[in-house]
Structure formats: structure tokens, C-alpha cells
Design a protein around this motif. Structure first.
Motif, PDB file in Angstrom:
ATOM      1  N   GLY A  86      43.113  41.305  39.110  1.00  0.00           N
ATOM      2  CA  GLY A  86      43.025  41.567  40.543  1.00  0.00           C
ATOM      3  C   GLY A  86      43.489  42.972  40.891  1.00  0.00           C
ATOM      4  O   GLY A  86      44.343  43.540  40.216  1.00  0.00           O
ATOM      5  N   ALA A  93      42.448  40.357  49.323  1.00  0.00           N
ATOM      6  CA  ALA A  93      41.163  40.135  48.641  1.00  0.00           C
ATOM      7  C   ALA A  93      40.369  39.048  49.365  1.00  0.00           C
ATOM      8  O   ALA A  93      40.930  38.221  50.091  1.00  0.00           O
ATOM      9  CB  ALA A  93      41.412  39.711  47.199  1.00  0.00           C
ATOM     10  N   GLU A  97      37.027  36.308  45.765  1.00  0.00           N
ATOM     11  CA  GLU A  97      37.765  37.011  44.708  1.00  0.00           C
ATOM     12  C   GLU A  97      39.011  36.219  44.301  1.00  0.00           C
ATOM     13  O   GLU A  97      39.351  36.127  43.122  1.00  0.00           O
ATOM     14  CB  GLU A  97      38.159  38.415  45.180  1.00  0.00           C
ATOM     15  N   LYS A 100      37.897  33.434  42.102  1.00  0.00           N
ATOM     16  CA  LYS A 100      37.535  33.954  40.776  1.00  0.00           C
ATOM     17  C   LYS A 100      38.787  34.162  39.924  1.00  0.00           C
ATOM     18  O   LYS A 100      38.843  33.738  38.763  1.00  0.00           O
ATOM     19  CB  LYS A 100      36.777  35.279  40.938  1.00  0.00           C
TER      20      LYS A 100
END
Length: 125
Positions: A86, A93, A97, A100
């Protein structure tokens, strides 16, 4: 002592060894298995698990930050967030994201990073 008595004693000892060895192995093996972290056990489906974690960790708010600086849907510490690739801070974010990065962390460590909230998500999976 007669040779028959000695032979009988050896048979008894051999029989005890055959009985004790599996019990000892099971006891030692069981202790090792029980000492493994939660992540070593069979893992639940990642998306199902992470879906159960979100309400427990952040109440579904991707921008939330707690008192120790963990942020986002999955309450990433900044160092953990960077450790899974990250950039910036997790709470800045996108939700996609964050998902993920949570999948990456789950693949690496299983349920362990979210163990503190297990009383919340544990019954949901």
C-alpha cells in the motif's frame, strides 16, 4: 531367574513400548498442532472472512482511524499497509484498494491480523 521368565518380561516391556509409543506420539503431535497460530488452521474463504471482518473493524467506514493509528476498512497499521504494497495511508485509499491489500494480507497471514476482533467476526464465518 529362568530363561522363560526373562523372555516373558521382555515381551511385556515390548508390549508396553508398543502401547506407549502411539499415545506419546499423539500427545506430542497434539501439543504441536494446538500451538500453531490460527492462520495455520484451515482458512475460511477469503472474501467471506473479510466481509465478516469489515463491520467489526471499521463499521464499514473506509476512512476511519482508531486511537492507535490503524485505519481503513480493515484497520491496517501504516507499517502493515506498506508491507502489503500500500501507498500513503490506508484510510486515504479507495475501498477497492483496501480490499485488494486485505486479500494480500489474508493470503500471507490468514486470520491472525484480525484476531483481536475475533469475538465479533468469529461466529459469522
Amino acid at each position: 531367574m529362568t530363561s522363560g521368565a526373562r523372555k516373558n518380561r521382555r515381551s511385556i516391556r515390548r508390549g508396553r513400548a508398543l502401547l506407549v509409543a502411539p499415545v506419546l506420539a499423539a500427545t506430542i503431535g497434539g501439543g504441536i498442532a494446538m500451538s500453531q497460530p490460527a492462520s495455520a488452521a484451515a482458512r475460511p474463504d477469503a472474501h467471506r472472512f473479510l466481509s465478516a471482518v469489515v463491520p467489526c473493524e471499521s463499521g464499514g467506514n473506509p476512512g476511519v482511524v482508531n486511537e492507535i493509528g490503524a485505519g481503513g476498512l480493515f484497520q491496517f497499521l501504516p507499517s502493515t499497509w506498506r508491507g502489503v504494497g500500500g501507498q500513503g495511508l490506508p484510510q486515504h485509499a479507495s475501498a477497492a484498494e483496501q480490499w485488494k491489500r486485505a486479500h494480500i494480507l489474508y493470503a500471507q497471514q490468514g486470520t491472525s491480523p484480525w484476531y483481536a476482533s475475533k469475538s465479533c467476526w468469529g461466529h459469522k464465518i
